[in-house]
Design a protein around this motif. Structure first.
Motif, short mmCIF file in Angstrom:
data_model
loop_
_atom_site.label_atom_id
_atom_site.label_comp_id
_atom_site.label_asym_id
_atom_site.label_seq_id
_atom_site.Cartn_x
_atom_site.Cartn_y
_atom_site.Cartn_z
N ASP B 153 0.83 -1.19 0.00
CA ASP B 153 0.00 0.00 0.00
C ASP B 153 0.88 1.25 0.00
O ASP B 153 0.63 2.22 -0.73
CB ASP B 153 -0.88 -0.04 1.25
N LEU B 156 2.44 1.77 -3.37
CA LEU B 156 1.44 2.29 -4.31
C LEU B 156 1.30 3.80 -4.15
O LEU B 156 1.17 4.53 -5.13
CB LEU B 156 0.08 1.60 -4.09
N GLY B 157 1.35 4.24 -2.89
CA GLY B 157 1.30 5.68 -2.63
C GLY B 157 2.49 6.39 -3.25
O GLY B 157 2.36 7.48 -3.81
N ILE B 158 3.65 5.77 -3.18
CA ILE B 158 4.86 6.36 -3.76
C ILE B 158 4.77 6.38 -5.29
O ILE B 158 5.14 7.37 -5.92
CB ILE B 158 6.11 5.60 -3.26
N GLN B 160 2.14 6.74 -6.95
CA GLN B 160 1.20 7.79 -7.33
C GLN B 160 1.72 9.19 -7.06
O GLN B 160 1.15 10.16 -7.52
CB GLN B 160 -0.12 7.61 -6.57
N PRO B 172 -1.36 8.17 -15.09
CA PRO B 172 -0.74 7.49 -13.94
C PRO B 172 -0.15 6.13 -14.31
O PRO B 172 -0.56 5.51 -15.30
CB PRO B 172 -1.90 7.33 -12.96
N GLU B 175 -1.14 0.00 -12.49
CA GLU B 175 -0.77 -0.88 -11.38
C GLU B 175 -1.39 -2.26 -11.51
O GLU B 175 -2.55 -2.38 -11.92
CB GLU B 175 -1.23 -0.24 -10.05
N LEU B 202 -6.08 -3.07 -1.17
CA LEU B 202 -5.18 -2.38 -2.10
C LEU B 202 -5.93 -1.72 -3.26
O LEU B 202 -5.43 -0.76 -3.85
CB LEU B 202 -4.12 -3.34 -2.64
N ALA B 203 -7.11 -2.23 -3.58
CA ALA B 203 -7.96 -1.62 -4.61
C ALA B 203 -7.23 -1.38 -5.94
O ALA B 203 -7.32 -0.31 -6.51
CB ALA B 203 -8.56 -0.31 -4.08
N ILE B 204 -6.48 -2.39 -6.41
CA ILE B 204 -5.92 -2.34 -7.77
C ILE B 204 -6.22 -3.67 -8.46
O ILE B 204 -6.46 -4.67 -7.79
CB ILE B 204 -4.39 -2.04 -7.78
#
Lengths: 230, 269
Positions: B153, B156-158, B160, B172, B175, B202-204
């Protein structure tokens, strides 16, 4: 303690500007009367600033005192004149009203006087449409915060106002961070690590026993943070 | 122009290098000219997994420092044509990488390759940042346990916020979630997070689920990417993931525990 008995504070106040495109006392009074009759509540002691800059004051004769008295008769509280080069300084002084510089008046929006909604424009809410990931921090300064996704564990969302989370709240949410105890937090699934309003907080230890994994709202009452189902 | 894919996870030991080797090999087997770059400077592993450790002469850092050119450095895979390996330096550390150097190498490789797989080191520091910065797509390798999910998670923030695409406001980074070491029996027993749990957090989009398998360890020790072994579930699952990466729609396999037959149930095995 401070010995002074008063404080001088700067402030921004929204008022109306009465802008004249033409003037004669009789017509003005009649038109104002009609306006006031259409929405009387609106004109009870409403502060206004008089703006004569569109008039050619060398041609059109304006009796300032008369103008002010007409306004007051119909519930408008005249507070100042907007500065224009042609204003008669002697009469201005006699009227006892303040003189506002062009700058102080700023940009004015043309307002339909029957529309009361324009008085205090709402500050725009901060909207986040992506998930807030672990390690990320989102702060809505001076406004509400809306998050359409989820807030992950280890993420932190803060707002001076309310917080709405339409996904799952797994991280931390802090509303009213500059002391607003009326702020609330709403989420459609509560699995929060920490929830705080105006400095009062609850940890997941105590949250797990109440409205856990369900839609919830958080609010302060009697200095205690409460959770209730949504 | 090559497509740059970073294989990353945040957490160590979840299967990034195994995945880089398998996916890279799978892409090459499908006819794409592919290079796998080991970004783990100082902890070089990819060459072992690919079984080319004895042929390393020059490395990634040599290319960045203009001490060797690409042709000297790239190691051609012996099993699959179209597949090349760029080894990391074992004697240096992550500070040997520079953003300009990495960009130059990637640009040069882009001219001739279809896919560039960047095998990221663990962590969120310089090495991992370099590996993901220029990526077009990201494969986030995750184990079905809470700490791995949280680290994914974070990464993923990094992606984005700190990737080139994020910084320049482009489209973007795409992912993909790859769940490795998945054991359906332990999921049923509640010892492991399920695919649904991880997807929800994680919602990907899910790229693949690789079942926990002894074949993976064996393949690593033999220096032969597990995707070559199509008799194993892990090999098949990696093949499926490669096909999905190339745009095919394939149903997920190996998600459920094998049902016990009536005989086994009677014996209680």
């Amino acid at each position: 303690m401070n010995d002074d008995c008063f404080l001088l504070k700067g402030s921004v106040i929204t008022t109306f500007i009465l802008e004249f495109s033409d003037y004669n006392a009789q017509d003005f009074e009649q038109q104002l009367k009609d306006k006031v009759q259409s929405s009387p509540d609106f004109f009870s002691d409403t502060p206004v600033i008089i703006n004569l800059e569109k008039l050619d004051l060398d041609v059109i004769n304006v009796d300032y005192l008369k103008l002010i008295s007409i306004c007051r008769q119909h519930g408008l509280q005249t507070v100042a004149f907007k500065q224009t080069p042609q204003l008669n300084q002697a009469e201005l002084k006699e009227s006892g009203l303040a003189l506002l510089s062009q700058k102080a008046c700023g940009k004015s929006a043309t307002t339909n006087t029957t529309n009361e909604n324009n008085i205090t424009p709402a500050k725009k809410t901060r909207l986040i449409t992506k998930p807030v990931r672990s390690g990320q921090q989102v702060y809505a300064e001076g406004c509400d915060l809306i998050i359409t996704g989820s807030v992950s564990g280890g993420a932190e969302v803060l707002a001076d106002g309310n917080i709405h989370i339409y996904g799952t709240l797994r991280g931390r949410a802090l509303a009213g961070v500059n002391g607003d105890t009326d702020a609330r937090i709403f989420c459609s699934n509560n699995e929060a690590e920490l929830v705080s309003i105006g400095g009062h907080f609850l940890l997941s230890d105590s949250l797990e026993t109440q409205v856990w994994k369900l839609p919830a709202q958080f609010y302060l009452q009697d200095e205690t943070l409460h959770v209730s189902p949504l | 122009m090559a497509k740059i894919i970073v294989v990353t996870s945040g957490k160590g030991g979840v299967g990034k290098t195994t995945t880089s080797a398998a996916i890279g090999t799978g892409l090459a087997l499908a006819g794409n000219k592919t290079v796998i770059i080991d970004f783990d400077v100082g902890l070089r592993n990819l060459d072992l997994i690919m079984g080319c450790e004895r042929r390393v002469v020059y490395d990634f850092v040599n290319v960045i420092n203009n001490e060797a050119n690409l042709n000297q450095t790239l190691i051609k895979d012996k099993r699959v044509k179209n597949l090349f390996i760029m080894p990391a330096s074992q004697t240096r550390d992550k500070d040997a990488l520079t953003m300009e150097g990495v960009e130059k190498v990637l640009e040069e490789l882009s001219e001739t390759f279809d896919f560039i797989i960047c095998d990221s080191p663990a962590g969120i520091e310089k090495g991992a940042h370099m590996a993901l910065y220029f990526a077009d797509e990201a494969i986030v390798v995750t184990n079905p346990e809470v700490s791995s999910v949280r680290d994914s998670d974070r990464i993923l923030g990094i992606l984005q916020s700190k990737s080139k695409r994020a910084e320049q406001g482009g489209e973007p980074v795409k992912e993909h979630l790859l769940l490795t070491r998945y054991n359906p029996v332990r999921v049923e027993e509640g010892e492991m997070l399920s695919v649904t749990d991880v997807e929800e957090i994680l919602a990907i989009p899910l790229l693949g689920v690789i079942p926990e398998s002894e074949a993976v360890l064996k393949a690593s020790n033999q220096g032969e990417p597990v995707i070559h072994n199509q008799d194993t579930d892990a090999g098949k699952a990696y093949s499926d993931a490669v096909k999905r990466l190339l745009g095919e729609e394939i149903a997920f396999r190996f998600l459920d525990a094998p049902k016990k037959g009536i005989l086994k149930r009677l014996i209680g095995a």
